[in-house]
Design an enzyme around this catalytic site. Structure first.
Site, PDB file in Angstrom:
ATOM      1  N   GLU A   1      29.663 -32.619  -1.338  1.00  9.13           N
ATOM      2  CA  GLU A   1      30.098 -32.441   0.053  1.00  9.13           C
ATOM      3  C   GLU A   1      31.090 -31.282   0.120  1.00  9.13           C
ATOM      4  OE1 GLU A   1      31.647 -36.242   1.200  1.00  9.13           O
ATOM      5  OE2 GLU A   1      29.677 -37.191   1.170  1.00  9.13           O
TER       6      GLU A   1
ATOM      7  N   LYS B   1       2.429  -6.323  16.427  1.00  8.06           N
ATOM      8  CA  LYS B   1       2.500  -7.213  15.263  1.00  8.06           C
ATOM      9  C   LYS B   1       1.982  -8.582  15.639  1.00  8.06           C
ATOM     10  CE  LYS B   1       6.495  -9.112  13.765  1.00  8.06           C
ATOM     11  NZ  LYS B   1       7.856  -9.104  13.223  1.00  8.06           N
TER      12      LYS B   1
ATOM     13  N   ASP C   1      14.672  -2.360  13.095  1.00  9.85           N
ATOM     14  CA  ASP C   1      14.467  -3.806  13.287  1.00  9.85           C
ATOM     15  C   ASP C   1      15.811  -4.512  13.240  1.00  9.85           C
ATOM     16  OD1 ASP C   1      13.012  -6.078  13.776  1.00  9.85           O
ATOM     17  OD2 ASP C   1      11.723  -5.906  12.019  1.00  9.85           O
TER      18      ASP C   1
ATOM     19  N   GLY D   1       7.788  -8.169   4.971  1.00  8.99           N
ATOM     20  CA  GLY D   1       6.389  -7.954   5.367  1.00  8.99           C
ATOM     21  C   GLY D   1       6.252  -7.078   6.604  1.00  8.99           C
ATOM     22  N   THR D   2       7.063  -7.339   7.617  1.00  8.01           N
ATOM     23  CA  THR D   2       6.967  -6.572   8.868  1.00  8.01           C
ATOM     24  C   THR D   2       7.145  -5.082   8.602  1.00  8.01           C
ATOM     25  OG1 THR D   2       7.797  -8.419  10.173  1.00  8.01           O
ATOM     26  CG2 THR D   2       8.056  -6.226  11.144  1.00  8.01           C
TER      27      THR D   2
HETATM   28  C1  R5P Z   1      10.907 -10.510  14.214  1.00  4.41           C
HETATM   29  O1  R5P Z   1      10.792 -10.770  15.396  1.00  4.41           O
HETATM   30  C2  R5P Z   1      12.102  -9.831  13.645  1.00  4.41           C
HETATM   31  O2  R5P Z   1      12.619  -8.881  14.535  1.00  4.41           O
HETATM   32  C3  R5P Z   1      11.797  -9.184  12.327  1.00  4.41           C
HETATM   33  O3  R5P Z   1      10.772  -8.216  12.517  1.00  4.41           O
HETATM   34  C4  R5P Z   1      11.324 -10.204  11.335  1.00  4.41           C
HETATM   35  O4  R5P Z   1      12.207 -11.281  11.317  1.00  4.41           O
HETATM   36  C5  R5P Z   1      11.217  -9.637   9.936  1.00  4.41           C
HETATM   37  O5  R5P Z   1      10.730 -10.638   9.107  1.00  4.41           O
HETATM   38  P1  R5P Z   1       9.922 -10.282   7.793  1.00  4.41           P
HETATM   39  O6  R5P Z   1      10.763  -9.317   7.014  1.00  4.41           O
HETATM   40  O7  R5P Z   1       9.738 -11.609   7.106  1.00  4.41           O
HETATM   41  O8  R5P Z   1       8.618  -9.702   8.210  1.00  4.41           O
END
Ligand code: R5P
Length: 335
Positions: free
Chosen positions: A40, A200, A226, A233-234
């Protein structure tokens, strides 16, 4: 209320808390933040806070000491409770990265709205004000009925890009998805550049596909903007799509570098040349030269100073007001 603010830190991002304190020319408050043998969380505020204006810095993310995201949240809640019971006059939580923000609505039946639960917990425990940065969705401010200052890393990131020659018509700013268009527009305006948008889709949680890019990227240096990098991945997929449409190189900037799972590897092996993030979240694994971390400690220190003296916080971000290098600090080496 005493006018000299006190600044305490949980264990999730002690380096950033120290950097903010240094810029405020104060020392961090004395608090024990640890665990009992039964796991805890154990908190003890070890100095007088009666009547004080108190700020608690804690990103809701994994910590360098091995603590997880949920530990960070519980630490924060228990610190607020301890401070309230010790008669602090006003408690402001400084949450550079607001965890659980992506769960800000139900996307299918019987899901929680976790970002709202976090807001409820912060409010119920005694928070009087929230200072955060680049919330995943600005509407999360509406989950609170107390003041929320949603700061932006944009000036710091843009100043770095300009210094690196990544501005004007040499570059195109790209939002990887529709949700990030407003943010990308702000960058494009500040960098005097054009704008493109990715389409996307997420076939399942943590998996992304970028199917198209709207706008001209051919022959340009692309800078993808971003709010956060989780699995990477994005950005990796968007960069591939942009390169395939003729961009000469692709750089990325994001406020929050979560680098979950094997994100560092995904990005290291991608076509992206530079991955630029801030220090809202500590980078907990070796990353390599492609990764650059900029400190936003000055922005938080400035915001805290303005809150304490009842001056405007939004002035910090007005495009006209900010001098080009006002927020610039040298990158933190990530190796
Ligand atoms: C999504 O709406 C966010 O703005 C980012 O693009 C997303 O969270 C990125 O996540 P990941 O790196 O897993 O693709």
């Amino acid at each position: 209320m005493s006018t000299t603010p006190l600044l305490f830190s949980g264990s999730s991002n002690p380096q950033l808390a120290e950097a903010i304190a240094k810029r405020m020319k104060i020392s961090l408050g004395d608090a024990l933040v640890t665990k009992f043998k039964n796991e805890e969380t154990r908190i003890e505020i070890r100095e007088n806070v009666r009547g004080a204006e108190v700020f608690v810095v804690q990103s809701i993310c994994k910590a360098p000491n091995g603590n997880g995201v949920n530990d960070a949240l519980v630490e924060l809640l228990l610190m607020i409770d301890a401070l309230r019971r010790a008669s602090a006059a006003r408690i402001t939580v400084v949450v550079p990265y607001y965890g659980y923000a992506k769960q800000d609505k139900k996307t299918k039946p019987r899901e929680p709205i976790s970002a709202k639960v976090v807001a409820n917990l912060l409010k119920t425990t005694g928070t009087k004000r929230v200072v955060t940065m680049d919330l995943h969705a600005a509407q999360i401010q509406g989950f609170f009925d107390i003041p929320v200052d949603n700061l932006m890393a944009m000036p710091t990131l843009c100043n770095y890009l300009k210094r690196e020659g990544l501005s004007d018509d040499r570059i195109v700013v790209v939002s990887p998805d529709a949700g990030g268009v407003h943010r990308a527009e702000l960058f494009a305006k500040r960098l005097n550049s054009s704008l493109a948008i990715g389409f996307k889709r997420r076939p399942q949680p943590d998996v992304s596909e970028v199917t198209d890019i709207v706008g001209d990227v051919n022959g340009k240096i692309a800078v993808i903007v971003d709010d956060m990098i989780s699995t990477g991945g994005t950005l990796a997929k968007a960069a591939e799509a942009i390169k395939a449409r003729g961009a000469t190189s692709v750089h990325t900037v994001a406020t929050h570098g979560l680098f979950a799972d094997n994100a560092i590897e995904v990005l290291a092996n991608s076509v992206i040349e530079r991955v630029i993030v801030t220090d809202t979240i500590p980078i907990l694994q070796p990353a390599g030269e492609k990764f650059i971390q900029l400190s936003i400690a000055q922005t938080f220190a400035d915001a805290i100073g303005r809150i304490t003296t009842n001056r405007s916080v939004s002035e910090l971000f007005s495009v006209e007001e900010i001098k080009l290098d006002a927020n610039f600090v040298e990158p933190i080496t990530v190796s």
